[in-house]
Design a protein around this motif. Structure first.
Motif, short mmCIF file in Angstrom:
data_model
loop_
_atom_site.label_atom_id
_atom_site.label_comp_id
_atom_site.label_asym_id
_atom_site.label_seq_id
_atom_site.Cartn_x
_atom_site.Cartn_y
_atom_site.Cartn_z
N ARG A 177 34.07 56.23 37.48
CA ARG A 177 34.29 57.32 38.44
C ARG A 177 33.32 58.46 38.16
NH1 ARG A 177 38.40 61.29 36.52
NH2 ARG A 177 39.14 60.58 34.51
N LEU B 180 25.70 57.08 34.31
CA LEU B 180 26.53 58.28 34.41
C LEU B 180 26.12 59.24 33.32
CD1 LEU B 180 30.12 56.76 34.87
CD2 LEU B 180 28.53 57.49 36.66
N ARG C 191 30.86 64.76 36.18
CA ARG C 191 30.29 63.46 35.83
C ARG C 191 29.35 63.07 36.97
NH1 ARG C 191 32.25 60.46 32.10
NH2 ARG C 191 33.91 61.97 32.02
N TYR D 269 35.26 55.75 28.10
CA TYR D 269 35.52 57.17 28.34
C TYR D 269 34.39 57.76 29.18
CZ TYR D 269 36.50 62.11 27.23
OH TYR D 269 36.78 63.45 27.31
N GLU D 270 33.16 57.40 28.80
CA GLU D 270 31.97 57.92 29.48
C GLU D 270 31.96 57.51 30.95
OE1 GLU D 270 32.07 56.44 26.57
OE2 GLU D 270 30.73 57.41 25.12
N ALA D 271 32.55 56.35 31.25
CA ALA D 271 32.59 55.88 32.63
C ALA D 271 33.75 56.50 33.40
CB ALA D 271 32.67 54.36 32.66
N GLY D 272 34.53 57.36 32.73
CA GLY D 272 35.58 58.11 33.44
C GLY D 272 37.00 57.75 33.05
N MET D 273 37.15 57.01 31.94
CA MET D 273 38.48 56.52 31.61
C MET D 273 39.23 57.50 30.70
SD MET D 273 39.60 52.69 30.86
CE MET D 273 41.34 52.31 30.97
N TYR D 274 39.70 58.57 31.32
CA TYR D 274 40.52 59.53 30.61
C TYR D 274 41.32 60.33 31.63
CZ TYR D 274 36.99 62.89 32.05
OH TYR D 274 36.14 63.65 32.81
N MET E 103 37.18 51.54 35.33
CA MET E 103 37.35 52.29 34.11
C MET E 103 38.10 53.58 34.44
SD MET E 103 35.89 50.79 31.63
CE MET E 103 35.04 49.26 31.47
N TRP E 104 39.39 53.48 34.63
CA TRP E 104 40.15 54.66 35.03
C TRP E 104 41.61 54.54 34.60
CZ3 TRP E 104 43.74 52.21 37.99
CH2 TRP E 104 43.35 51.05 38.65
#
Lengths: 599, 166
Positions: free
Chosen positions: A178, A330, A278, B154-159, B46-47
């Protein structure tokens, strides 16, 4: 650290007419447009050359005067800009793309990386006759994939004139990452020379653009370092291969201005962000001849897609992008400061640059450029064991001698490359055979160097993406073992500027490469040359056998390093004739091109 | 922070067997009566969904997290600094915790090591599985986030973030 700088950007007539939808500097906010971060999907259409939204798009191709890097230039334009506008489609749409040729010669557009019917692929002489001057050709195809791609002319050397642009397909379902905002970063190499004269120069004088040739001064420096015998021997070896050890690229920064979204490093195109966001960067190498190493000092980049296909995320500091490849990364800038997006040409003869900044008019520091690499012993690893014997008596005993003499070229990274390609691979081979006596699907070939980024990279300096890192989320649907192996050698003669497959130029082959419909094929590419070649197959994915088993990644373009042996699995489900070629424009034009026929 | 950790849960099928083997008896068991609220949510590629959970300090929550993705994920509660330290550690170890579970993350349920050896409530969830974690929110819940620290995730948005209620 941030220094401001005022740069004037000439807006084209069309950009002004479009009332700001095509922005010279990507400053959506400045023109009161809806900010990209207001979009829940993080989508933004901030691209400096304008956006054409699908499913119906009309494109007009012209040759016109548009300044490039502040100088008079005559590129090929698409809807008034060069490189062309961003084409934005959505997965599931039926795309209708009308291309009108306003040039005085035939043209075409190939949708790079898209899976579509063969007559819509846009390769003159293979998929269709091309688009004659004054004519409009309508491309129609269902959009069955998503991700970051690009489009370009497949006619002659037109691509070198800026006849290319980004092609983004928004996903129908949620993507495996995301982000709050996105930017497209299209890398190109521009020359103020006519592409035909670039090609003539390459044909008539090997090393024409290579000002980094070893000189007599280098020779004496080498003698001091290595002793006379070893130096003479190395020189002899390179002479015998009709190459210079500094042939990293055949067309270099001596004629190229490297552009990012059509802007020179001095113009400093700026991509905006807000601290804490991001940001997805869709990086496309749309250049004719140039590989780039991209990094953003101060930011970790997480690679989330390669060639439009999602991969399990890989945090890296830098990645090498071959011609025609795309990577989505990203970044999460925390500070309200300017970061430099730095794309250094692989041969270190120049760079493209942009700035990631919270506001317009900012600039980060430009990193120090690395020294030109010397192919040195990498070339040896390249040719594997048989090749070694051919080369100026470079047998093992001599190598021992060279080692003692402290050869500069013989650094450890290239030596370990030899180990991986030779010895380590052999034992893997035996344990991984399938029923057909071939390596099991997904296994890395002996002779592959997927754990290395390539020439001019010091792996201890920073974390560099390598092909080994690329790993799909799920196995691709066709899990069959390969039924057949098709081996092709990448061949060339640098001096005469002939590039070919299996020693035959396209003009010398009698027919297409035949592939049986629906067969599961292993394509093995062996690079017998001393240069990288980005090999592109139209119409079908290549599943790169990088050792990730059933999670091997799919790609449309494979970088094959000097001497490397690379393999990919192909499901031949696309009936028809397809182009298969080296994506270095002048290599393709020189003969490194084949037609693949699936029937 | 250690005080706030009442229990680590097992998989859904074994909810009855709280404080089972492997917990060493250092954490008191929790009966259903002690749980103020159950929050069901999803971990994907990744979420986390939701990406924001409102919690009151002192509230005891049972998280039921289903991994709807294709790869293994973890759910770790901690402040941003501790999460980052945990990520660094996982990166250094090539993606595993080196905790004797054969490189498969937390081996189902574990404490993740944060900064200065501090422990964070954590659970690892295989694709298609559901895991539970029971946790009582501390006073400083507003500073906490939940994250998956498998390299790149985490870097891909998983938080996601905890928001202090009331």
């Amino acid at each position: 650290m941030a220094r401001s700088r005022v740069i004037t950007h000439p807006l084209s007539r069309r950009q002004i007419l479009k009332g700001g939808s095509a922005l010279g500097l990507g400053s959506a906010a400045a023109l009161g447009l809806r900010p990209s971060w207001a979009n829940p999907w993080g989508q933004s259409n901030v691209y400096s050359k304008g956006v054409e939204e699908g499913p119906e798009v009309a494109l007009a191709i012209r040759r016109e005067s548009i300044p490039i890097a502040g100088q008079q230039a005559r590129p090929i334009s698409i809807n008034g800009t060069s490189p062309g506008p961003l084409i934005r489609l959505k997965e599931g749409q039926d795309a209708v793309l009308r291309v009108t040729n306003l040039l005085d010669e035939p043209t075409s557009i190939h949708w790079h990386g898209l899976i579509l019917p063969p007559e819509m692929d846009g390769v003159p002489g293979v998929s269709f006759p091309g688009i004659a001057p004054g004519e409009t050709f309508t491309y129609r195809f269902p959009v069955r994939q998503n991700g970051t791609y690009w489009y370009h002319s497949h006619s002659g050397l037109q691509e070198q004139l800026g006849h290319a642009g980004p092609l983004i397909i928004d996903a129908a379902d949620r993507e495996p990452f995301r982000y709050d905002r996105e930017h497209v970063l299209l890398l190109t190499d521009w020359t103020f020379e006519e592409p035909t004269s670039v090609f003539r120069n390459l044909k008539t004088a090997e090393g024409y653009y290579n000002f980094q040739e070893r000189t007599i001064a280098d020779f004496f420096a080498d003698v001091r370092e290595k002793g006379f015998d070893a130096t003479a021997e190395m020189r002899g070896m390179w002479a015998k291969m009709r190459m210079s050890s500094r042939d990293i690229a055949d067309v270099t920064g001596s004629t190229y201005t490297y552009l990012l979204n059509g802007h020179s490093p001095e113009e400093n195109w700026t991509a905006l962000f807000k601290a804490g966001e991001r940001v997805r960067l869709r990086v496309i190498n749309g250049s004719a001849m140039s590989y780039f190493d991209m990094r953003i000092p101060g930011l970790k980049m997480t690679v989330v897609a390669a060639d439009g296909q999602p991969v399990q995320p890989v945090p890296v500091d830098e990645f090498r992008i071959g011609v025609a490849e795309t990577y989505d990364v990203l970044v999460a800038p925390e500070d309200d400061t300017a970061y430099t997006i730095f794309a250094e040409a692989m041969d270190r003869s120049g760079y493209a640059r942009a700035t990631l900044a919270p506001r317009e008019g900012m600039a980060g520091e430009i990193p120090e450029r690395r020294q030109i690499a010397d192919r040195g012993m990498e070339a040896m690893a390249a040719h594997g064991m048989e090749g070694m014997a051919d080369m100026a008596g470079m047998d093992h005993s001599n190598m021992q001698g060279m080692d003692d003499a402290g050869m500069a070229g013989m650094d450890h990274s290239s030596m370990s490359g030899m180990d991986h390609s030779g010895m380590a691979g052999m034992s893997d081979e035996r344990s991984n055979m399938n029923a057909n006596g071939m390596l099991a699907a997904g296994t890395a070939q002996p002779g592959s160097r997927y754990d290395q980024a390539g020439i001019g990279i010091d792996p201890s300096e920073r974390r560099m993406l390598v092909y080994r890192d690329l790993k799909a989320f799920t196995p691709w649907p066709d899990r069959r073992e390969p039924e057949r192996e098709l081996e092709l050698h990448l061949t060339g003669n640098m001096e005469r500027y002939i590039w070919s497959f299996d020693g035959k130029k396209f003009s010398e082959v009698t027919g297409p490469i035949h592939i049986n419909k629906d067969e599961r094929l292993r394509l093995i590419l062996i690079n017998d040359t001393m240069m990288e070649h980005p090999i592109h197959l139209h119409g079908m994915w290549m599943e790169l056998e990088n050792g990730q088993g059933e999670l091997i990644p799919r790609k449309h373009t494979l970088n094959v390093k000097p001497g490397e042996r690379v393999s990919a699995l192909i499901t031949a489900d696309a009936e028809g004739s397809w182009a298969f070629h080296c994506h270095l424009l002048y290599h393709m034009d020189a003969g490194m091109f084949r037609v693949v026929k699936v029937s | 922070m250690r005080k706030t950790l009442l229990a680590l849960a097992l998989g859904l099928t074994t909810t009855a067997a709280f404080a089972g083997p492997g917990h060493g008896g250092s954490q008191p068991s929790v009966s259903d009566a002690d749980i103020d609220r159950t929050i069901r949510f999803e971990a994907g590629d990744m979420w986390f969904d939701p990406e924001r959970i409102e919690v009151a300090p002192g509230e005891t929550i049972r998280f039921e997290i289903t991994n709807v993705g294709n790869v293994e994920h973890e759910f770790v509660i901690g402040d941003a600094k501790a999460q980052e330290a945990h990520r660094e550690m996982m990166r250094a170890m090539g993606g595993s915790h080196g905790d004797g579970h054969g490189g498969h993350g937390h081996g189902g349920h574990d404490m993740a090591e944060g900064e200065q050896g501090g422990e964070m409530p954590a659970v690892t969830i295989a694709p298609g599985e559901t895991a539970e974690l029971v946790w009582t929110a501390p006073q400083g819940v507003g500073d906490l986030e939940y994250a998956c620290n498998i390299p790149g995730h985490y870097e891909a948005g998983m938080y996601g973030n905890f928001v202090r209620q009331g």
